[in-house]
Design a protein around this motif. Structure first.
Motif: not given
Ligand code: SAH
Ligand code: SF4
Length: 337
Positions: A51-53, A89-91, A144-146, A163-165
């Motif tokens: 939802h944040y991305c 390398l990120q995607s 983990l994000e949270t 699952k992430r852990l």
């Molecule tokens: N797709 C992979 C890696 C790329 S995203 C994954 O999700 O693991 C990399 C990081 O971007 C995520 O782990 C998240 O913490 C961060 N991210 C995505 N949207 C964001 C936002 N709106 N604000 C801050 N960080 C964000």
């Protein structure tokens, strides 16, 4: 340290004292060195819907791109030439870069350069992680994000903390230097929850720990949902440093999206890594995880040199070392005892 202690740090009126203590701990482990990692953002296709991305699958307004293998290698080479000891390398989660395709790219980079390779490409199965490690990948970053199950599940549909852990444990068992992290101030996150996240992350024996602010993206469900607070993220970084004296802690680029000197302030609060983007300029605007990311109009070399110059001017020494974590070194030492 308890949740109560962390809450005091998050709300202290003496933040400078907190930052000073955290920097002293960082100085003990790293002196004034700052590890430089070049980040190649090679695809913004993603099958997930966090939802944040801004890269989430349902964001139909985003122009999607994928770099070719040769372009990824060229960006990695540029990073090395500019003083990076690690290529990240990120995607998004892009099925196009399957086990074999990404494995070949990792091998090409490792053949061409004596650098560490970090992957940050999301959720995959054990055999895929093991294959990429065999191809030469050294590190994996999976945030983990949270650690709060209901918030995590709400913001990352179809997934869970468990699952992430489990994946983080797999990565550690395979032999990766493993990183994780949290997004600070997700909507619905209280300071007490944040304090618990900090303690849980710090209990995982991680080599890298990242914390950065949530920056709401206008083309996501979180549009307008939070007002990012740079100060809170800096305090989280400082507390993480106190709890993890020898782990690598990046000055996350999201901080620079909030304030011009955001990353430098993170170094002063105990961070020891910078991760400039080396993604080609013609696509890097489209790697829009959040607004304000990769908006520099300079060429990649100019932008990286300007960052390293600012780091040096602030009294640190950017180093091209691979920058393995002290946690990892200690683990290897124990294994050899
Ligand atoms: N797709 C992979 C890696 C790329 S995203 C994954 O999700 O693991 C990399 C990081 O971007 C995520 O782990 C998240 O913490 C961060 N991210 C995505 N949207 C964001 C936002 N709106 N604000 C801050 N960080 C964000
Ligand atoms: Fe995809 Fe990662 Fe963004 Fe989630 S955070 S939508 S997995 S790129």
């Amino acid at each position: 340290m308890t949740v109560h202690d962390i809450l005091e740090f998050l709300n202290t009126s003496h933040a400078d004292t907190l930052f000073g203590r955290a920097r002293t701990v960082a100085d003990t482990a790293f002196a004034r060195s700052v590890f430089v990692r070049g980040v190649v953002e090679f695809s913004n296709y993603c099958k997930k819907n966090c939802h944040y991305c801004g890269l989430r699958k349902d964001n139909e307004q985003l122009a999607r791109f994928r770099l070719a293998g040769q372009e990824i290698l060229a960006a990695a080479s540029l990073a090395v030439g500019l003083g990076a000891g690690t290529v990240v390398l990120q995607s998004g989660e892009d099925a196009h870069f399957d086990r074999t395709a990404l494995g070949g790219i990792i091998q090409d980079i490792k053949k061409a350069h004596d650098v560490a390779v970090t992957l940050c490409v999301g959720d995959h199965d054990r055999d895929t992680y093991a294959y990429w490690h065999d191809c030469g990948a050294d590190r994996y970053l999976l945030k983990l994000e949270t650690t709060h199950e209901s918030l995590h599940a709400a913001l990352r549909p179809g997934t869970s903390v468990a699952k992430r852990l489990a994946r983080l444990e797999l990565l550690q068992a395979i032999g990766y230097e493993t990183g994780s992290g949290i997004i600070v101030d997700l909507p619905g996150m209280t300071d007490a929850m944040l304090a618990e996240d900090i303690l849980r992350l710090s209990a995982l024996g991680l080599d890298m720990i990242a914390a950065g602010p949530c920056i709401p993206h206008p083309q996501t469900p979180l549009r307008g949902a939070v007002s990012p607070d740079i100060e809170k993220s800096l305090r989280v970084i400082a507390v993480l440093r106190l709890l993890n004296p020898v782990a690598n802690i990046p000055a996350t680029s999201a901080l620079d999206a909030l304030a011009q000197d955001g990353r430098l302030r993170a170094l002063a609060a105990g961070a020891n890594v910078v991760m400039p983007s080396v993604t080609p300029v013609d696509v890097r605007d489209a790697y829009a995880l959040y607004p304000g990311k990769n908006t520099s109009k300079s060429s990649v070399p100019d932008a990286v040199r300007a960052l390293l110059h600012r780091v040096s001017a602030a009294g640190y020494t950017p180093v091209a070392d691979r920058g393995s974590s002290g946690v990892f070194a200690n683990r290897q030492g124990d294994a050899n005892d």
